[in-house]
Motif scaffolding. Structure first.
Motif, PDB file in Angstrom:
ATOM      1  N   MET A   1      41.663  49.714  37.987  1.00 45.47           N
ATOM      2  CA  MET A   1      41.034  49.273  39.294  1.00 45.47           C
ATOM      3  C   MET A   1      39.407  48.868  38.656  1.00 45.47           C
ATOM      4  O   MET A   1      38.954  47.673  39.151  1.00 45.47           O
ATOM      5  N   ASN A   2      38.787  49.533  37.925  1.00 45.14           N
ATOM      6  CA  ASN A   2      37.564  49.199  37.610  1.00 45.14           C
ATOM      7  C   ASN A   2      37.582  47.990  36.680  1.00 45.14           C
ATOM      8  O   ASN A   2      36.775  46.984  36.707  1.00 45.14           O
ATOM      9  N   LEU A   3      38.471  47.740  35.752  1.00 37.18           N
ATOM     10  CA  LEU A   3      38.451  46.327  35.025  1.00 37.18           C
ATOM     11  C   LEU A   3      38.614  45.240  35.922  1.00 37.18           C
ATOM     12  O   LEU A   3      37.855  44.267  35.850  1.00 37.18           O
ATOM     13  N   LEU A   4      39.425  45.146  37.054  1.00 37.68           N
ATOM     14  CA  LEU A   4      39.582  44.345  38.211  1.00 37.68           C
ATOM     15  C   LEU A   4      38.032  43.845  38.687  1.00 37.68           C
ATOM     16  O   LEU A   4      37.797  42.915  38.705  1.00 37.68           O
ATOM     17  N   ARG A   5      37.491  45.103  39.004  1.00 39.85           N
ATOM     18  CA  ARG A   5      36.361  44.972  39.735  1.00 39.85           C
ATOM     19  C   ARG A   5      35.189  43.988  38.860  1.00 39.85           C
ATOM     20  O   ARG A   5      34.552  43.317  39.221  1.00 39.85           O
ATOM     21  N   ILE A   6      35.156  44.561  37.549  1.00 38.52           N
ATOM     22  CA  ILE A   6      34.135  43.986  36.731  1.00 38.52           C
ATOM     23  C   ILE A   6      34.735  42.587  36.323  1.00 38.52           C
ATOM     24  O   ILE A   6      33.656  41.810  36.228  1.00 38.52           O
ATOM     25  N   ILE A   7      35.905  41.984  36.318  1.00 38.74           N
ATOM     26  CA  ILE A   7      36.081  40.623  36.199  1.00 38.74           C
ATOM     27  C   ILE A   7      35.798  39.950  37.316  1.00 38.74           C
ATOM     28  O   ILE A   7      35.385  38.888  37.205  1.00 38.74           O
ATOM     29  N   LEU A   8      36.215  40.647  38.615  1.00 41.93           N
ATOM     30  CA  LEU A   8      36.014  39.853  39.631  1.00 41.93           C
ATOM     31  C   LEU A   8      34.340  39.589  40.020  1.00 41.93           C
ATOM     32  O   LEU A   8      33.862  38.583  40.551  1.00 41.93           O
ATOM     33  N   ALA A   9      33.586  40.831  39.343  1.00 44.76           N
ATOM     34  CA  ALA A   9      32.020  40.431  39.470  1.00 44.76           C
ATOM     35  C   ALA A   9      31.418  39.293  38.724  1.00 44.76           C
ATOM     36  O   ALA A   9      30.510  38.784  38.979  1.00 44.76           O
ATOM     37  N   LEU A  10      32.191  39.147  37.729  1.00 43.79           N
ATOM     38  CA  LEU A  10      31.802  37.811  36.968  1.00 43.79           C
ATOM     39  C   LEU A  10      32.105  36.560  37.606  1.00 43.79           C
ATOM     40  O   LEU A  10      31.435  35.517  37.488  1.00 43.79           O
ATOM     41  N   PHE A  11      33.396  36.260  38.162  1.00 43.68           N
ATOM     42  CA  PHE A  11      33.745  35.191  38.888  1.00 43.68           C
ATOM     43  C   PHE A  11      33.520  35.049  40.618  1.00 43.68           C
ATOM     44  O   PHE A  11      33.285  34.041  41.123  1.00 43.68           O
ATOM     45  N   LEU A  12      33.650  36.381  41.253  1.00 51.18           N
ATOM     46  CA  LEU A  12      33.537  36.357  42.593  1.00 51.18           C
ATOM     47  C   LEU A  12      32.900  37.565  42.913  1.00 51.18           C
ATOM     48  O   LEU A  12      33.130  38.591  43.496  1.00 51.18           O
ATOM     49  N   PRO A  13      31.393  37.629  42.794  1.00 51.93           N
ATOM     50  CA  PRO A  13      30.764  38.753  42.937  1.00 51.93           C
ATOM     51  C   PRO A  13      30.919  39.371  44.256  1.00 51.93           C
ATOM     52  O   PRO A  13      30.850  40.406  44.289  1.00 51.93           O
ATOM     53  N   PRO A  14      30.904  38.616  45.429  1.00 49.33           N
ATOM     54  CA  PRO A  14      30.999  39.310  46.773  1.00 49.33           C
ATOM     55  C   PRO A  14      32.237  40.012  47.024  1.00 49.33           C
ATOM     56  O   PRO A  14      32.260  41.248  47.614  1.00 49.33           O
ATOM     57  N   VAL A  15      33.292  39.566  46.288  1.00 47.07           N
ATOM     58  CA  VAL A  15      34.537  40.250  46.481  1.00 47.07           C
ATOM     59  C   VAL A  15      34.633  41.491  45.711  1.00 47.07           C
ATOM     60  O   VAL A  15      35.328  42.658  46.099  1.00 47.07           O
ATOM     61  N   ALA A  16      33.980  41.648  44.537  1.00 42.05           N
ATOM     62  CA  ALA A  16      33.941  42.799  43.867  1.00 42.05           C
ATOM     63  C   ALA A  16      33.139  43.990  44.429  1.00 42.05           C
ATOM     64  O   ALA A  16      33.377  45.180  44.481  1.00 42.05           O
TER      65      ALA A  16
END
Length: 61
Positions: free
Chosen positions: A1-16
């Motif tokens: 789950m942490n890896l998913l959040r980091i990837i989302l932080a780069l492309f969709l920050p509010p979702v992360a």
């Protein structure tokens, strides 16, 4: 789950930030920063994720 959040932080920050903190003040700040540009939003999202994991005592993957 942490890896998913980091990837989302780069492309969709509010979702992360939403997945990390839920609906909170950090989410509103991140949305405003993302309106200013993807870079400020991404930096803030990464900071929120790291600080949340640090506070929870969970190791980052």
């Amino acid at each position: 789950m942490n890896l998913l959040r980091i990837i989302l932080a780069l492309f969709l920050p509010p979702v992360a930030v939403y997945l990390t903190m839920g609906v909170s003040q950090a989410l509103i700040i991140n949305i405003l920063l993302t309106f200013l540009g993807i870079l400020p939003g991404s930096i803030h999202a990464l900071w929120v994720i790291v600080k949340h994991e640090e506070k929870a005592g969970e190791p980052m993957v």
